[in-house]
Design an enzyme around this catalytic site. Structure first.
Site, PDB file in Angstrom:
ATOM      1  N   PRO A 124      -5.252  78.362  57.139  1.00  0.00           N
ATOM      2  CA  PRO A 124      -4.826  78.973  58.469  1.00  0.00           C
ATOM      3  C   PRO A 124      -5.046  78.384  59.841  1.00  0.00           C
ATOM      4  CG  PRO A 124      -6.155  80.473  56.941  1.00  0.00           C
ATOM      5  CD  PRO A 124      -6.216  78.835  56.301  1.00  0.00           C
TER       6      PRO A 124
ATOM      7  N   GLU B 186       5.365  69.635  54.627  1.00  0.00           N
ATOM      8  CA  GLU B 186       5.014  68.168  54.402  1.00  0.00           C
ATOM      9  C   GLU B 186       5.218  67.556  55.566  1.00  0.00           C
ATOM     10  OE1 GLU B 186       5.846  66.114  50.979  1.00  0.00           O
ATOM     11  OE2 GLU B 186       5.668  68.101  49.643  1.00  0.00           O
TER      12      GLU B 186
ATOM     13  N   ILE C  86       0.440  77.303  50.077  1.00  0.00           N
ATOM     14  CA  ILE C  86       0.520  76.633  48.920  1.00  0.00           C
ATOM     15  C   ILE C  86       1.950  76.646  48.155  1.00  0.00           C
ATOM     16  CG2 ILE C  86      -1.007  75.510  46.960  1.00  0.00           C
ATOM     17  CD1 ILE C  86      -2.001  75.175  50.093  1.00  0.00           C
TER      18      ILE C  86
ATOM     19  N   THR D  85       5.985  68.327  60.046  1.00  0.00           N
ATOM     20  CA  THR D  85       7.224  68.856  60.850  1.00  0.00           C
ATOM     21  C   THR D  85       7.859  67.565  61.392  1.00  0.00           C
ATOM     22  OG1 THR D  85       5.702  68.969  62.761  1.00  0.00           O
ATOM     23  CG2 THR D  85       5.908  71.020  61.622  1.00  0.00           C
TER      24      THR D  85
ATOM     25  N   ARG E  55       7.286  62.852  51.212  1.00  0.00           N
ATOM     26  CA  ARG E  55       8.450  62.947  52.190  1.00  0.00           C
ATOM     27  C   ARG E  55       9.671  62.351  51.718  1.00  0.00           C
ATOM     28  NH1 ARG E  55       3.664  61.949  56.736  1.00  0.00           N
ATOM     29  NH2 ARG E  55       2.720  64.201  56.948  1.00  0.00           N
TER      30      ARG E  55
ATOM     31  N   LEU F  91      -3.683  71.569  50.917  1.00  0.00           N
ATOM     32  CA  LEU F  91      -4.171  70.846  52.107  1.00  0.00           C
ATOM     33  C   LEU F  91      -4.354  71.755  53.221  1.00  0.00           C
ATOM     34  CD1 LEU F  91      -4.942  68.032  53.584  1.00  0.00           C
ATOM     35  CD2 LEU F  91      -2.402  67.785  54.055  1.00  0.00           C
TER      36      LEU F  91
HETATM   37  N1  CAA Z   1      -1.666  56.169  53.862  1.00  0.00           N
HETATM   38  C1  CAA Z   1      -2.895  55.697  53.881  1.00  0.00           C
HETATM   39  N2  CAA Z   1      -3.895  56.052  54.926  1.00  0.00           N
HETATM   40  C2  CAA Z   1      -3.290  56.575  55.840  1.00  0.00           C
HETATM   41  C3  CAA Z   1      -1.913  57.147  56.146  1.00  0.00           C
HETATM   42  C4  CAA Z   1      -1.365  56.739  54.980  1.00  0.00           C
HETATM   43  N3  CAA Z   1       0.220  57.186  55.090  1.00  0.00           N
HETATM   44  N4  CAA Z   1      -1.727  57.612  57.249  1.00  0.00           N
HETATM   45  C5  CAA Z   1      -3.115  57.434  57.965  1.00  0.00           C
HETATM   46  N5  CAA Z   1      -3.937  57.073  57.020  1.00  0.00           N
HETATM   47  C6  CAA Z   1      -5.360  56.677  57.248  1.00  0.00           C
HETATM   48  C7  CAA Z   1      -5.481  55.832  58.439  1.00  0.00           C
HETATM   49  O1  CAA Z   1      -5.236  54.389  58.252  1.00  0.00           O
HETATM   50  C8  CAA Z   1      -6.806  56.057  59.168  1.00  0.00           C
HETATM   51  O2  CAA Z   1      -7.844  55.538  58.292  1.00  0.00           O
HETATM   52  P1  CAA Z   1      -9.131  54.942  59.235  1.00  0.00           P
HETATM   53  O3  CAA Z   1      -9.753  55.740  59.888  1.00  0.00           O
HETATM   54  O4  CAA Z   1      -9.668  54.118  58.138  1.00  0.00           O
HETATM   55  O5  CAA Z   1      -8.544  53.923  60.141  1.00  0.00           O
HETATM   56  C9  CAA Z   1      -6.912  57.645  58.848  1.00  0.00           C
HETATM   57  O6  CAA Z   1      -5.900  57.822  57.837  1.00  0.00           O
HETATM   58  C10 CAA Z   1      -6.691  58.820  59.776  1.00  0.00           C
HETATM   59  O7  CAA Z   1      -5.554  58.472  60.274  1.00  0.00           O
HETATM   60  P2  CAA Z   1      -4.906  58.977  61.639  1.00  0.00           P
HETATM   61  O8  CAA Z   1      -5.727  58.624  62.952  1.00  0.00           O
HETATM   62  O9  CAA Z   1      -3.434  58.698  62.034  1.00  0.00           O
HETATM   63  O10 CAA Z   1      -4.967  60.453  61.524  1.00  0.00           O
HETATM   64  P3  CAA Z   1      -4.849  61.853  62.364  1.00  0.00           P
HETATM   65  O11 CAA Z   1      -5.889  62.743  62.222  1.00  0.00           O
HETATM   66  O12 CAA Z   1      -4.517  61.354  63.648  1.00  0.00           O
HETATM   67  O13 CAA Z   1      -3.510  62.578  61.754  1.00  0.00           O
HETATM   68  C11 CAA Z   1      -1.167  62.614  61.292  1.00  0.00           C
HETATM   69  C12 CAA Z   1      -2.059  61.824  61.614  1.00  0.00           C
HETATM   70  C13 CAA Z   1       0.062  61.763  60.736  1.00  0.00           C
HETATM   71  C14 CAA Z   1      -0.536  63.592  62.385  1.00  0.00           C
HETATM   72  C15 CAA Z   1      -1.547  63.526  59.845  1.00  0.00           C
HETATM   73  O14 CAA Z   1      -2.444  64.418  60.270  1.00  0.00           O
HETATM   74  C16 CAA Z   1      -0.328  64.164  59.345  1.00  0.00           C
HETATM   75  O15 CAA Z   1       0.252  63.733  58.589  1.00  0.00           O
HETATM   76  N6  CAA Z   1      -0.283  65.787  59.748  1.00  0.00           N
HETATM   77  C17 CAA Z   1       0.691  66.559  58.876  1.00  0.00           C
HETATM   78  C18 CAA Z   1       0.137  67.042  57.834  1.00  0.00           C
HETATM   79  C19 CAA Z   1       1.190  67.618  56.722  1.00  0.00           C
HETATM   80  O16 CAA Z   1       2.191  66.952  56.598  1.00  0.00           O
HETATM   81  N7  CAA Z   1       0.840  68.732  56.190  1.00  0.00           N
HETATM   82  C20 CAA Z   1       1.992  69.174  55.107  1.00  0.00           C
HETATM   83  C21 CAA Z   1       1.164  70.103  54.160  1.00  0.00           C
HETATM   84  S1  CAA Z   1       1.634  69.773  52.503  1.00  0.00           S
HETATM   85  C22 CAA Z   1       2.990  70.565  52.223  1.00  0.00           C
HETATM   86  O17 CAA Z   1       3.606  71.140  52.952  1.00  0.00           O
HETATM   87  C23 CAA Z   1       2.935  70.622  50.682  1.00  0.00           C
HETATM   88  C24 CAA Z   1       4.099  71.811  50.184  1.00  0.00           C
HETATM   89  O18 CAA Z   1       3.275  72.579  49.471  1.00  0.00           O
HETATM   90  C25 CAA Z   1       5.326  71.729  50.327  1.00  0.00           C
END
Ligand code: CAA
Length: 385
Positions: free
Chosen positions: A126, A361, A155, A363, A241, A123
């Protein structure tokens, strides 16, 4: 919370495996940056890599509480192995269960459930970490393929996994609604593993860039429909998470146990340091912190098992448990004094391994956004009204 006989059996099985197979090798693997391939093979045989996968796809069809218990046991011994297990089980297998076609599940989920293929999740980029909707990777339909271009960053398993859930923009003008998810394998034309990160901790698990240069992905490797990608990622992260929270719990428990054991052996001023009130209170705080995290982890897992939406509970568990692991690992180093700062004792590794838990996953600050959106309401949606 009362655990069932089956849950206790799974916990025992994972504990015995981790103590026998992972713990003795964790230190060397961390030092040598050695991927735990053989242990993962055994974990596949034990069912630890298909814990949430339905039986019809060769999985164990277990509940999330059992999964969290097993995850903590693996992390107690080796956080590097645990993060591979978490990304694979929660985000990758979970997304295939939720969004995969029958053909995709047969082709990928079945071998993943046995651990024959390890899955990763791509996901971040940079310039797009906490804000994945601003990603720049694109996917363009071209006949019976999609052509992907972009760079994915941080990743987990980038150099070692067999299949990746890659998020890319099919409609760059549509914000999060223009993101799609793809199943991408290493043999696809235009796919390359990029630079390997030189990390502080969890060194037995590789973290790399993925380079997609006109990467040709067959159209039937689209996961869900075009535009579903953001929801694929967010719902995958809800599960992920809980996995990282359980990992944090196992690491915190390991740091606490090491601190207790050392404090009973270490003699200063003619008595074990465990007899000093200052240290006893520290350990009491650490034990309470671990226990509070345990309850939040089990609560989030149980909520998921009841079938409800568990975003808030997953974020609360991830926030608290990952911060707890950092506090407790830090205190364990403090209790070990000068020895804790050396590689002679495992608390040094726990301290380094814990650091990323409040970052990947999502912050801690992102978890607070999710929690506040549930408790107060989404600011963006309130503004629109
Ligand atoms: N389940 C289903 N749908 C969801 C959801 C969930 N948990 N959370 C949000 N959505 C949907 C919302 O309902 C919304 O849909 P609609 O437009 O139809 O209403 C849409 O997604 C957008 O939601 P937001 O407006 O809340 O989105 P946002 O852009 O404001 O972001 C955020 C919200 C919580 C900040 C999110 O961007 C986020 O979680 N950011 C962090 C990303 C992350 O965790 N990255 C980690 C990388 S992966 C990793 O680390 C793996 C590894 O290798 C260890």
């Amino acid at each position: 919370m009362e655990l069932t006989k089956e849950q206790l059996m799974i916990q025992k099985m994972a504990r015995e495996f981790a103590a026998k197979d992972l713990a003795p090798q964790a230190e060397d693997r961390d030092r040598n940056h050695e991927y735990p391939a053989e242990s993962l093979r055994k974990m596949g045989e034990l069912g630890l890599l298909g814990m949430l996968v339905p039986e019809q796809y060769g999985g164990e069809d277990m509940d999330t509480v059992s999964y969290a218990l097993a995850m903590s046991e693996v992390a107690y011994a080796c956080a590097s192995t645990a993060v591979i297990m978490s990304v694979h089980n929660s985000i990758c297998c979970g997304s295939l269960i939720r969004f995969g076609t029958e053909e995709q599940r047969t082709r990928y989920l079945v071998p993943m459930a046995k651990g024959e293929i390890i899955g990763s999740f791509a996901l971040s980029e940079p310039e797009a970490g906490s804000d994945p909707a601003s990603m720049e990777t694109t996917a363009r339909k071209d006949g019976d393929c999609y052509i992907l271009n972009g760079t994915k960053r941080w990743i987990t398993g980038g150099a070692t996994s067999g299949v990746f859930i890659v998020l890319a923009k099919t409609d760059p003008e549509a914000g999060h609604k223009g993101i799609s998810a793809y199943l991408v394998t290493k043999d696809m034309e235009g796919f390359a593993t990029g630079r390997l990160e030189d990390k502080m901790g969890q060194c037995a698990s590789d973290t790399t860039d993925l380079i997609l240069s006109d990467c040709k992905v067959p159209a039937d490797h689209l996961l869900g429909s075009e535009g579903d990608g953001f929801v694929v990622a967010m719902s995958g992260l809800d599960d992920g998470r809980i996995g990282i929270a359980a990992l944090s719990l196992g690491l915190g428990q390991a740091a606490l146990d090491q601190a207790v054991s050392y404090s009973k052996q270490r003699v200063q001023f003619g008595r074990p340091i465990a007899d000093n009130q200052g240290l006893r209170w520290m350990i009491a705080d650490m034990a309470t912190d671990v226990e509070a995290a345990r309850l939040l982890v089990l609560n989030a897992a149980a909520k998921k098992d009841r079938g409800g939406k568990c975003s808030k509970e997953a974020s609360m568990a991830k926030l608290y448990a990952s911060e707890m692991a950092n506090r407790v690992a830090g205190q364990a180093v403090q209790i070990h004094g000068g020895y804790g700062y050396t590689r002679e004792f495992p608390v040094e590794r726990f301290y380094r391994d814990a650091r990323v838990l409040t970052i990947y996953e999502g912050t801690s600050q992102i978890q607070k956004i999710v929690i506040a959106n549930h408790v107060i309401g989404d600011r963006k949606k309130r503004k629109k009204k």
